[in-house]
Design a protein around this motif. Structure first.
Motif, mmCIF file in Angstrom:
data_model
loop_
_atom_site.group_PDB
_atom_site.id
_atom_site.type_symbol
_atom_site.label_atom_id
_atom_site.label_comp_id
_atom_site.label_asym_id
_atom_site.label_seq_id
_atom_site.Cartn_x
_atom_site.Cartn_y
_atom_site.Cartn_z
ATOM 1 N N ARG A 1 34.203 15.101 14.811
ATOM 2 C CA ARG A 1 35.390 14.211 14.729
ATOM 3 C C ARG A 1 35.206 12.802 14.873
ATOM 4 O O ARG A 1 36.059 12.215 14.808
ATOM 5 N N ASP B 1 41.687 22.807 14.394
ATOM 6 C CA ASP B 1 40.542 22.911 15.450
ATOM 7 C C ASP B 1 40.647 23.964 16.253
ATOM 8 O O ASP B 1 41.673 24.342 16.890
ATOM 9 N N CYS C 1 36.342 12.742 9.947
ATOM 10 C CA CYS C 1 35.905 14.011 10.307
ATOM 11 C C CYS C 1 34.426 14.063 9.815
ATOM 12 O O CYS C 1 33.882 15.235 9.332
#
Ligand SMILES: *Cc1c(COP(=O)(O)O)cnc(C)c1O
Length: 432
Positions: A276, A239, A372
């Motif tokens: 997310r 990320d 996700c």
């Protein structure tokens, strides 16, 4: 196997599967975490395109997000959730007259204009109503900056107006009276995982905004520096770190605001804020083997989650996934993960959600969660394919699950269709 203390199995029992489940805590953490580290002059606008659910937007709005919308319904969604018009911008290469009028009448902060023809339309429509409407020019930049999965700059595009054309456009502040051209918008790409790329983009855009203002005589009420912050989907990805983004962007913003103290600075974000927070929950219907491979045939598929087919890549890569039913614990005790293909109910081999994924032994009734999945899910998928319709969506806030979109029922899909009758007047509305 729980979300804020609630078993996924309980959610499946209450709301059925397939089901999208959004975690309000994750949404809130994404927006507040980003805002806390960014320079206070930067306002974060949520791109409703990523997930247009009104309750998802409302949670983000409560965390300080503003709204970037691109259709009449997205505009209405933002307004209905309570976003003040001055915190809404409207963007898109082919806005309808109805959309432009809705912008004028609701008083959005700005229309992001993507062509000179559109600018003329805005001028006329605003003049007819005696309104002055702020407009940001979307610029298609000359240069491409690498590092995003979908690069926008340096290419012929239907988006925005080429940098060279904007710089050669003459005095736009004088030319338009009702279209108040007073800012610049640039969007340089999506799925950016490298903070340095965001820094380079921002530097380029702030400099370009100055050059545009200088050559066209426009004020810079607002500069939209785009965004495109990514989230990690696949193995080996990480990320993007908001602190790293801030370290890149904040000094540039500080220097810019020192010279332009009144200018609103906008960062747009869809995927990073919503991605997310979502799980696509599938119920396994059947399991079988074919030519040595295991298949779990589930009640949901790519018609609700097109991205899981493989985005930006010819090689199919799996989204993160997990067995989310209670049996998972037993399975973990029982043994090794196996290789599974998880497929949906559609009559096409493309309806493959996971290929050769490592999962515990699956049996009918199991719940598999594709993680996700909060961004570019159902709204970016062909939900009408094979007439299954769209799934229900649930938002979990403060430990309570709320239905935020009902599942399409057969009546919902039948209603907009008309059975034509041979010989009936062609323009007469038929009764179904
Ligand atoms: C799609 C889009 C966004 C949102 O992109 P994410 O990668 O989801 O953050 C923002 N701005 C524009 C102009 C877009 O087209």
């Amino acid at each position: 196997m729980r979300i804020q203390g609630i078993e996924y199995e309980e959610l499946a029992r209450r709301f059925g599967t397939p089901l999208y489940v959004y975690d309000g805590e994750v949404l809130t953490a994404a927006i507040t975490g980003l805002r806390q580290v960014l320079h206070p002059a930067v306002e974060v606008f949520y791109s409703l395109k990523a997930n247009p659910n009104i309750s998802v937007f409302d949670v983000l709005r409560a965390g300080g997000a503003r709204a970037e919308v691109s259709s009449l319904v997205e505009l209405r969604t933002a307004l209905a959730a309570g976003a003040p018009p001055e915190d809404i911008i409207f963007l898109g290469p082919g806005k309808s007259e109805r959309e432009l009028i809705a912008c004028l009448e609701s008083g959005v902060h700005a229309i992001v204009c993507e062509s000179f023809d559109e600018l003329d339309d805005i001028e006329h429509l605003a003049a007819e109503r005696g309104l002055r409407q702020r407009v940001l020019l979307r610029v298609n930049p000359e240069c491409a900056i690498g590092g995003s999965r979908l690069t926008m700059g340096g290419k012929p595009r239907q988006f925005g107006i080429d940098e060279a054309q904007v710089l050669a456009a003459g005095n736009l502040a004088k030319k338009y009276r009702y279209a108040d051209v007073a800012g610049v918008h640039v969007y340089l790409g999506t799925r950016i995982l490298d903070a340095e790329v965001v820094g380079r983009n921002t530097r380029y855009i702030l400099d370009l905004a100055d050059r545009v203002a200088h050559s066209t005589g426009i004020r810079l009420d607002t500069v939209d520096i785009g965004g495109g912050l990514g989230v990690a989907y696949f193995e080996g990805e990480r990320d993007i770190d908001p602190a790293e983004v801030a370290a890149q962007v904040n000094p540039l913003v500080a220097a810019f605001t020192a010279e332009h103290p009144g200018t609103r600075l906008i960062m747009e974000s869809g995927r990073y804020l919503a991605g997310r927070a979502g799980v696509y929950l599938l119920g396994v219907r059947y399991v079988k083997e074919s030519m040595g491979e295991r298949f779990a045939i589930a009640d949901g598929g790519t018609h609700h989650h097109m991205a899981a087919v493989g985005i930006g890549s010819f090689v199919k890569r799996n989204f993160p996934a997990a067995l989310l039913s209670r049996r998972a614990q037993e399975a973990a005790d029982v043994g090794e993960d196996e290789s599974w293909n998880v497929t949906g109910p559609l009559c096409t081999p493309n309806d493959s959600v996971l290929k050769h994924a490592s999962l515990p032994a699956l049996v009918p009734g199991d719940l598999v969660g594709i993680q996700c999945s909060g961004a570019y899910g159902p709204s970016a998928s062909p939900g009408l394919f094979l007439s299954h319709g769209f799934p229900a969506e649930v938002l979990v806030v403060d430990g309570a699950a709320h239905l935020v979109r009902s599942r399409d029922e057969p009546e919902d899909l039948m209603r907009p269709q008309y059975l034509y009758r041979r010989g009936a007047a062609a323009d007469k509305e038929s009764e179904f």
